[in-house]
Design a protein around this motif. Structure first.
Motif, mmCIF file in Angstrom:
data_model
loop_
_atom_site.group_PDB
_atom_site.id
_atom_site.type_symbol
_atom_site.label_atom_id
_atom_site.label_comp_id
_atom_site.label_asym_id
_atom_site.label_seq_id
_atom_site.Cartn_x
_atom_site.Cartn_y
_atom_site.Cartn_z
ATOM 1 N N LEU A 196 -11.175 19.881 -7.847
ATOM 2 C CA LEU A 196 -12.043 20.580 -6.910
ATOM 3 C C LEU A 196 -11.839 22.078 -7.024
ATOM 4 N N ILE A 208 -9.749 10.887 -7.547
ATOM 5 C CA ILE A 208 -10.552 11.763 -6.686
ATOM 6 C C ILE A 208 -9.594 12.427 -5.701
ATOM 7 N N ILE A 255 -10.868 16.370 -0.635
ATOM 8 C CA ILE A 255 -12.281 16.646 -0.892
ATOM 9 C C ILE A 255 -13.025 16.992 0.394
ATOM 10 N N ASN A 287 -20.768 11.152 -8.340
ATOM 11 C CA ASN A 287 -19.722 11.222 -9.352
ATOM 12 C C ASN A 287 -19.715 9.920 -10.163
#
Length: 536
Positions: free
Chosen positions: A15, A37, A41, A53
């Motif tokens: 990120l 991930i 987020i 994604n």
């Protein structure tokens, strides 16, 4: 909005360092991002309402922090390598989520718990994972649900009756599970339903006679345990129905009672049932029909002569899913344009009579299977008009006469069989496509000849050969006779010796017999052959 779709990006998914509070949509699908991930987020992208994604190489579990993204409406993490279960915090916190796609991962466990607050869901795609258990009742809260994709999991239990109360459903896709029980009568309330696919389960019972959604386009119920008759009430006035696949069930009764009202039907697949009666002429009125499979039933009577080029023809841009056997291979078509495929399969029935000449007018057909019936007469020479046919199977019938030599004009033919009929004469010239067919295509026809079978002989040659064979039959092969005789003689001697050696009783009896024979022979000679004077 940030879109990096199909940019061939790779490496670990990271990120941005700083928070992007105003970023609303992030699409990084169809790249090669890998890794987990990030759990932070929700903190970095707090205003995100759409996150795609999908089609990457992500692994690990789905962060529960997604549940903190109150504005999230669209979430697509499909086609990755994600594991674990769907976080309960996601199912509770994403109250505005409308589209959730987690398909084709390695997710497992039960789909949702009772703590479920995704009441605004319109589209749910969880296919191709390892979810188990029953379809959770918590989904009954999703009154706006339009699409439900649960195929290729290990779901069990009965199909919930409350699904029929979700009246906005347009797609119910749940094949390849372990669902059982009947199709709920509440499905008759789904007036907006367009696709129903619960094939390859353990569904039993019969179709509700009230099931005739006005918008239905595809019905896939194959490979279940449905039984009973299809009555006129079922699919009544379903003029938009394009595909009906009820194959591999236990349905009985006739076809003609209900099929004539399906004016837009393109694919009718009823193979592997217990249907009876004749092939209805009403099928000829379905002028959009592209694929007809009635194989492996108990149909009898003749093939309707009304089949012609207006019955099975090329239809453009139909997106479908079905299984059909062509060129000895079973294919499953899903979401593909079927503008080039058409076929007629009436195999494994009890059809009689000649093959209608009109079938030769099905010029767009690619697969024609009339095998394992009781068809008689000759092969129509009009079959030479089937310029696109790839598979032609007429085997295991009672056809007679010659194979039309015009069939060598079929340049696309890859599979051809006329085996086990009563055909005679010379087969078509061994050239082009016919040079690829071996003896198995013609076996069981005693009077066929020509390559790849034995070469045909003229009548004069046949007569001379017949006379020569008769002459040969009257001769004895002396070499074979002497060899056989000597071998048998030696075997008898060895067998006698072995028996006498093993069994003492028979050995004594043998010597006694020999002694008696010698004595008898001696007195016979003395009494009859030696002159009397020599005895004094």
């Amino acid at each position: 909005t940030l879109s990096l779709v199909n940019d061939s990006l790779g490496g670990p998914f990271r990120l941005p360092i700083h928070s992007h509070k105003r970023l609303g949509m992030l699409d990084i699908s169809n790249n090669n991002f890998r890794g987990h991930i990030p759990v932070e987020i929700a903190d970095v992208l707090p205003s995100l309402y759409a996150f795609n994604n999908s089609m990457n190489a992500l692994d690990g579990s789905i962060p529960s922090s997604f549940g903190n993204m109150k504005f999230l409406q669209f979430l697509d993490l499909s086609n990755n390598h994600l594991t674990g279960e769907i976080p309960e915090h996601l199912a509770v916190g994403c109250v505005n989520l409308r589209f959730l796609a987690l398909s084709n991962n390695n997710l497992q466990g039960h789909m949702f718990s009772r703590n479920f607050n995704l009441t605004n869901l319109k589209w749910l795609q969880l296919e191709g994972s390892r979810f188990v258990g029953e379809i959770p009742q918590s989904l009954s809260k999703c009154s706006s649900l339009e699409g439900l994709y649960l195929n290729n999991n290990s779901l069990s239990g009965k199909i919930p009756r409350w699904l029929g109360n979700l009246t906005r459903l347009q797609c119910i896709i749940m094949p390849n599970n372990h669902l059982e029980g009947p199709i709920p009568v509440e499905f008759c309330q789904l007036d907006l339903l367009q696709i129903l696919d619960i094939s390859d389960n353990n569904i039993s019972g019969s179709l509700p006679s009230c099931f005739h959604p006005l918008s239905i386009k595809q019905v896939h119920l194959s490979k279940n345990m449905l039984h009973g008759q299809l009555k006129r009430g079922t699919f009544f006035n379903c003029s938009s129905l394009v595909t009906l696949d009820l194959s591999y069930n236990r349905l009985n009764g006739s076809i003609s009672d209900w099929v004539d009202g399906l004016s837009q039907l393109s694919h009718l697949i009823l193979g592997h049932n217990n249907l009876e009666g004749e092939v209805p002429i009403q099928l000829c009125e379905l002028n959009q029909l592209q694929l007809l499979d009635l194989s492996n039933n108990n149909l009898h009577g003749p093939i309707p002569s009304c089949f012609d080029n207006t019955t099975l023809h090329e239809k453009k841009q139909i997106r479908e899913k079905f299984e059909f056997t062509t060129k000895n291979i079973a294919y499953i078509y899903q979401g593909k344009v079927l503008s080039l495929l058409s076929g007629l399969d009436l195999s494994c029935n009890k059809l009689i009579g000649p093959i209608p000449l009109q079938i030769g007018n099905l010029t767009r057909i690619q697969t024609l299977n009339l095998s394992h019936n009781n068809l008689t007469g000759s092969i129509p020479s009009t079959f030479s008009n089937l310029k696109y046919v790839e598979s032609l199977d007429l085997s295991n019938n009672k056809l007679n006469g010659k194979i039309p030599h015009q069939l060598v004009e079929l340049k696309t033919l890859e599979v051809f069989s006329v085996a086990y009929n009563n055909l005679s004469g010379e087969i078509p010239e061994w050239t082009a496509q016919f040079a690829t067919f071996n003896e198995s295509s013609y076996e069981g026809n005693t009077f066929l000849c020509g390559l790849p079978l034995p070469i045909c002989r003229s009548p004069a040659t046949m007569s001379e050969a017949s006379i020569g064979n008769e002459r040969d039959d009257n001769l004895i092969d002396m070499n074979s006779f002497f060899i056989t005789f000597t071998t048998s003689y030696v075997i008898v001697i060895f067998a006698t010796v072995i028996i006498l050696y093993v069994n003492s009783y028979w050995r004594r009896r043998w010597f006694y017999f020999v002694e008696m024979w010698i004595t008898s022979s001696y007195y016979f000679v003395v009494d009859n052959l030696i002159p009397t004077r020599f005895c004094h």
